[in-house]
Design a protein around this motif. Structure first.
Motif, PDB file in Angstrom:
ATOM      1  N   ASN A   1       4.661  -7.268  -5.888  1.00  0.00           N
ATOM      2  CA  ASN A   1       3.670  -6.377  -5.770  1.00  0.00           C
ATOM      3  C   ASN A   1       3.363  -5.526  -7.218  1.00  0.00           C
ATOM      4  O   ASN A   1       2.959  -4.363  -7.363  1.00  0.00           O
ATOM      5  N   LEU A   2       3.629  -6.501  -8.304  1.00  0.00           N
ATOM      6  CA  LEU A   2       3.277  -5.928  -9.831  1.00  0.00           C
ATOM      7  C   LEU A   2       2.092  -6.253 -10.061  1.00  0.00           C
ATOM      8  O   LEU A   2       1.549  -5.749 -11.248  1.00  0.00           O
ATOM      9  N   ILE A   3       1.266  -7.354  -9.780  1.00  0.00           N
ATOM     10  CA  ILE A   3       0.067  -7.637 -10.118  1.00  0.00           C
ATOM     11  C   ILE A   3      -0.809  -8.073  -8.737  1.00  0.00           C
ATOM     12  O   ILE A   3       0.048  -8.275  -7.633  1.00  0.00           O
ATOM     13  N   GLU A   4      -2.216  -8.138  -8.701  1.00  0.00           N
ATOM     14  CA  GLU A   4      -3.014  -8.523  -7.842  1.00  0.00           C
ATOM     15  C   GLU A   4      -3.937  -9.361  -8.207  1.00  0.00           C
ATOM     16  O   GLU A   4      -4.351  -9.032  -9.242  1.00  0.00           O
ATOM     17  N   PRO A   5      -4.483 -10.347  -7.519  1.00  0.00           N
ATOM     18  CA  PRO A   5      -5.766 -11.210  -8.024  1.00  0.00           C
ATOM     19  C   PRO A   5      -6.896 -10.526  -7.858  1.00  0.00           C
ATOM     20  O   PRO A   5      -7.240  -9.569  -6.982  1.00  0.00           O
ATOM     21  N   SER A   6      -7.959 -10.815  -8.779  1.00  0.00           N
ATOM     22  CA  SER A   6      -9.261 -10.090  -8.767  1.00  0.00           C
ATOM     23  C   SER A   6     -10.105 -11.471  -9.183  1.00  0.00           C
ATOM     24  O   SER A   6      -9.725 -12.440  -9.259  1.00  0.00           O
ATOM     25  N   SER A   7     -11.476 -11.260  -8.945  1.00  0.00           N
ATOM     26  CA  SER A   7     -12.337 -12.313  -9.169  1.00  0.00           C
ATOM     27  C   SER A   7     -12.192 -12.584 -10.647  1.00  0.00           C
ATOM     28  O   SER A   7     -12.662 -13.889 -10.955  1.00  0.00           O
ATOM     29  N   GLN A   8     -12.085 -11.680 -11.427  1.00  0.00           N
ATOM     30  CA  GLN A   8     -12.055 -11.918 -12.768  1.00  0.00           C
ATOM     31  C   GLN A   8     -10.718 -12.407 -13.490  1.00  0.00           C
ATOM     32  O   GLN A   8     -10.381 -12.729 -14.696  1.00  0.00           O
ATOM     33  N   GLY A   9      -9.462 -12.351 -12.586  1.00  0.00           N
ATOM     34  CA  GLY A   9      -8.135 -12.524 -12.964  1.00  0.00           C
ATOM     35  C   GLY A   9      -7.175 -11.603 -12.557  1.00  0.00           C
ATOM     36  O   GLY A   9      -7.549 -10.919 -11.667  1.00  0.00           O
ATOM     37  N   ALA A  10      -5.779 -11.723 -13.017  1.00  0.00           N
ATOM     38  CA  ALA A  10      -4.753 -10.797 -12.381  1.00  0.00           C
ATOM     39  C   ALA A  10      -5.029  -9.533 -13.108  1.00  0.00           C
ATOM     40  O   ALA A  10      -5.546  -9.364 -14.249  1.00  0.00           O
ATOM     41  N   ILE A  11      -4.811  -8.498 -12.257  1.00  0.00           N
ATOM     42  CA  ILE A  11      -4.637  -7.120 -12.543  1.00  0.00           C
ATOM     43  C   ILE A  11      -3.500  -6.363 -12.078  1.00  0.00           C
ATOM     44  O   ILE A  11      -2.707  -7.048 -11.099  1.00  0.00           O
ATOM     45  N   THR A  12      -3.247  -5.224 -12.620  1.00  0.00           N
ATOM     46  CA  THR A  12      -1.751  -4.446 -12.375  1.00  0.00           C
ATOM     47  C   THR A  12      -2.080  -3.616 -10.872  1.00  0.00           C
ATOM     48  O   THR A  12      -3.273  -3.620 -10.434  1.00  0.00           O
ATOM     49  N   THR A  13      -1.059  -3.514 -10.575  1.00  0.00           N
ATOM     50  CA  THR A  13      -1.107  -2.549  -9.288  1.00  0.00           C
ATOM     51  C   THR A  13      -0.385  -1.005  -9.633  1.00  0.00           C
ATOM     52  O   THR A  13       0.181  -1.003 -10.691  1.00  0.00           O
ATOM     53  N   GLU A  14      -0.338  -0.306  -8.647  1.00  0.00           N
ATOM     54  CA  GLU A  14       0.076   1.127  -8.709  1.00  0.00           C
ATOM     55  C   GLU A  14       1.837   0.839  -8.865  1.00  0.00           C
ATOM     56  O   GLU A  14       2.481   1.809  -9.469  1.00  0.00           O
ATOM     57  N   ARG A  15       2.337  -0.088  -8.414  1.00  0.00           N
ATOM     58  CA  ARG A  15       3.859  -0.089  -8.651  1.00  0.00           C
ATOM     59  C   ARG A  15       4.181  -0.977 -10.149  1.00  0.00           C
ATOM     60  O   ARG A  15       5.217  -0.738 -10.656  1.00  0.00           O
TER      61      ARG A  15
END
Length: 101
Positions: free
Chosen positions: A55-69
């Motif tokens: 839960n350190l990153i999550e996928p998005s349509s443009q690529g990986a992004i960070t999370t609150e954690r």
């Protein structure tokens, strides 16, 4: 025994390098990360999967992004690494004479 530890440390280093790239360049995709790090696509993909499971990153349509954690993890990282380095240091056998006892 040590070979396995070295491989784990190398893999952790790669995971953290991928995480650093996401933090600094989000959103970012596999191809760009692979080109910039020199890691093959499959190794970047594996690191992204591990980071997503944590839960350190999550996928998005443009690529990986960070999370609150992500930022909580980064804040604790140096302390955990220091603890691990100290633990490894305490495992040293500095004198061959100690082996004979």
């Amino acid at each position: 025994m040590i070979d396995r530890l070295e491989k784990e440390v190398d893999m952790l280093e790669r995971h953290l390098q991928v995480l650093r790239m996401v933090i600094e360049n989000e959103p970012i995709g596999i191809v760009k990360m692979s080109n910039e790090t020199g890691y093959p696509h499959h190794k970047v993909r594996y690191s992204l999967r591990v980071l997503e499971e944590e839960n350190l990153i999550e996928p998005s349509s443009q690529g990986a992004i960070t999370t609150e954690r992500t930022h909580e993890f980064v804040d604790e990282l140096d302390e955990k690494l220091d603890e691990t380095v100290n633990k490894l240091g305490s495992m040293r056998i500095d004198d061959a004479a100690e082996l004979e006892n």
